[in-house]
Design a protein around this motif. Structure first.
Motif, short mmCIF file in Angstrom:
data_model
loop_
_atom_site.label_atom_id
_atom_site.label_comp_id
_atom_site.label_asym_id
_atom_site.label_seq_id
_atom_site.Cartn_x
_atom_site.Cartn_y
_atom_site.Cartn_z
N ASP A 91 0.81 -1.21 0.00
CA ASP A 91 0.00 0.00 0.00
C ASP A 91 0.84 1.26 0.00
O ASP A 91 0.58 2.20 -0.76
CB ASP A 91 -0.93 0.01 1.22
CG ASP A 91 -1.99 -1.08 1.13
OD1 ASP A 91 -2.36 -1.46 0.00
OD2 ASP A 91 -2.43 -1.55 2.19
N ASP A 92 1.86 1.32 0.85
CA ASP A 92 2.65 2.54 0.96
C ASP A 92 4.12 2.27 1.24
O ASP A 92 4.81 3.09 1.82
CB ASP A 92 2.08 3.46 2.04
CG ASP A 92 2.08 2.82 3.43
OD1 ASP A 92 2.47 1.64 3.55
OD2 ASP A 92 1.70 3.50 4.41
N GLY A 93 4.60 1.10 0.83
CA GLY A 93 6.00 0.76 1.04
C GLY A 93 6.89 1.27 -0.08
O GLY A 93 6.43 1.93 -1.02
N PHE A 94 8.16 0.95 0.02
CA PHE A 94 9.15 1.43 -0.95
C PHE A 94 10.14 0.32 -1.23
O PHE A 94 10.55 -0.43 -0.34
CB PHE A 94 9.90 2.64 -0.39
CG PHE A 94 11.07 3.08 -1.24
CD1 PHE A 94 10.87 3.83 -2.39
CD2 PHE A 94 12.38 2.73 -0.89
CE1 PHE A 94 11.95 4.22 -3.18
CE2 PHE A 94 13.45 3.12 -1.67
CZ PHE A 94 13.24 3.87 -2.81
N GLY A 95 10.55 0.21 -2.49
CA GLY A 95 11.55 -0.77 -2.87
C GLY A 95 12.49 -0.24 -3.92
O GLY A 95 12.12 0.61 -4.74
N SER A 96 13.73 -0.71 -3.89
CA SER A 96 14.72 -0.34 -4.90
C SER A 96 15.79 -1.42 -4.97
O SER A 96 15.86 -2.29 -4.11
CB SER A 96 15.36 1.02 -4.58
OG SER A 96 16.09 0.95 -3.36
N VAL A 97 16.61 -1.34 -6.02
CA VAL A 97 17.67 -2.32 -6.23
C VAL A 97 18.98 -1.58 -6.48
O VAL A 97 19.01 -0.61 -7.25
CB VAL A 97 17.36 -3.26 -7.42
CG1 VAL A 97 18.53 -4.21 -7.68
CG2 VAL A 97 16.08 -4.03 -7.18
#
Length: 228
Positions: A91-97
């Motif tokens: 819903d309101d999380g964050f992800g990156s690589v």
């Protein structure tokens, strides 16, 4: 402590399409840039102007369906952020690589998750994978967990679980630990480096299908001509 065999805990951190893109970036070296946290305040003041105003940053985050306060960054020697991997989780999380030239990847995720997703000794994690745990131990302020193929560091911070993970073949534990310890909430300068430019996030619209009729239940039009 003694390794414990449990149901796996390493959660999928990004959508398959995002991870596929990140793999392509790692192979080509495109779409990556130095980790936002790798510059000191002095470096920033000499190499760039002031960060955009907070209102602009909040608007850019909202356009990308992100919460600015949930955007985290990290740094690890030899790794750079793949900006195309940046996206929302849940819903309101964050992800990156973060990737390095030889193909290694460190995945960063920030999500609202149960306590068990940070503390691997406390029951089963939601959405667990197929491999059992071969290690689960406290390491400073974080928890380290590993399966035969992957490993991760996780910690709870302000109602969120922040996780740094990777495969054991690509990322050694020392590198993963360093990235986990360096992880922090992005400041305004770092947000400017991570978030899509103004107007980019808001321009993503569903692809219009030409075989859908303008009226009715929307079923595809499969009619063919006499030569079909």
């Amino acid at each position: 402590m003694t390794p414990r065999s449990r149901s796996p805990r390493l959660r999928p951190l990004l959508l398959t399409t995002t991870l596929t893109l990140a793999l392509a970036l790692a192979a080509t070296g495109c779409g990556t840039e130095p980790a936002p946290g790798s510059q000191t305040a002095a470096d920033r003041s000499s190499s760039a102007g002031p960060a955009p105003g907070r209102a602009e940053l909040e608007a850019r985050a909202s356009a990308a369906q992100l919460v600015a306060e949930h955007v985290w960054v990290t740094e690890a020697a030899g790794y750079a952020l793949a900006r195309q991997s940046v996206g929302v989780l849940g819903d309101d999380g964050f992800g990156s690589v973060y990737t390095e030239p030889d193909g290694g990847q460190i995945r960063l995720s920030v999500e609202r998750l149960p306590h068990a997703d940070a503390d691997c000794t406390d029951g089963l994690a939601s959405g667990s994978a197929q491999e059992p745990l071969v290690a689960c131990e406290r390491d400073g302020e974080q928890w380290y967990r590993a399966t035969e193929s992957g490993h991760a560091y996780a910690r709870e911070q302000g109602g969120l679980v922040v996780t740094l993970s990777g495969t054991r073949q690509e990322v050694d534990r020392a590198t993963l630990r360093a990235a986990a310890r360096a992880a922090h909430r992005a400041d305004d300068y770092e947000l400017d480096q991570v978030l899509p430019p103004a107007g980019e996030g808001a321009g993503r619209q569903p692809v219009e299908r030409g075989d859908l009729p303008p009226v009715g239940d929307g079923a595809p039009n499969n009619d063919v001509g006499t030569s079909g």
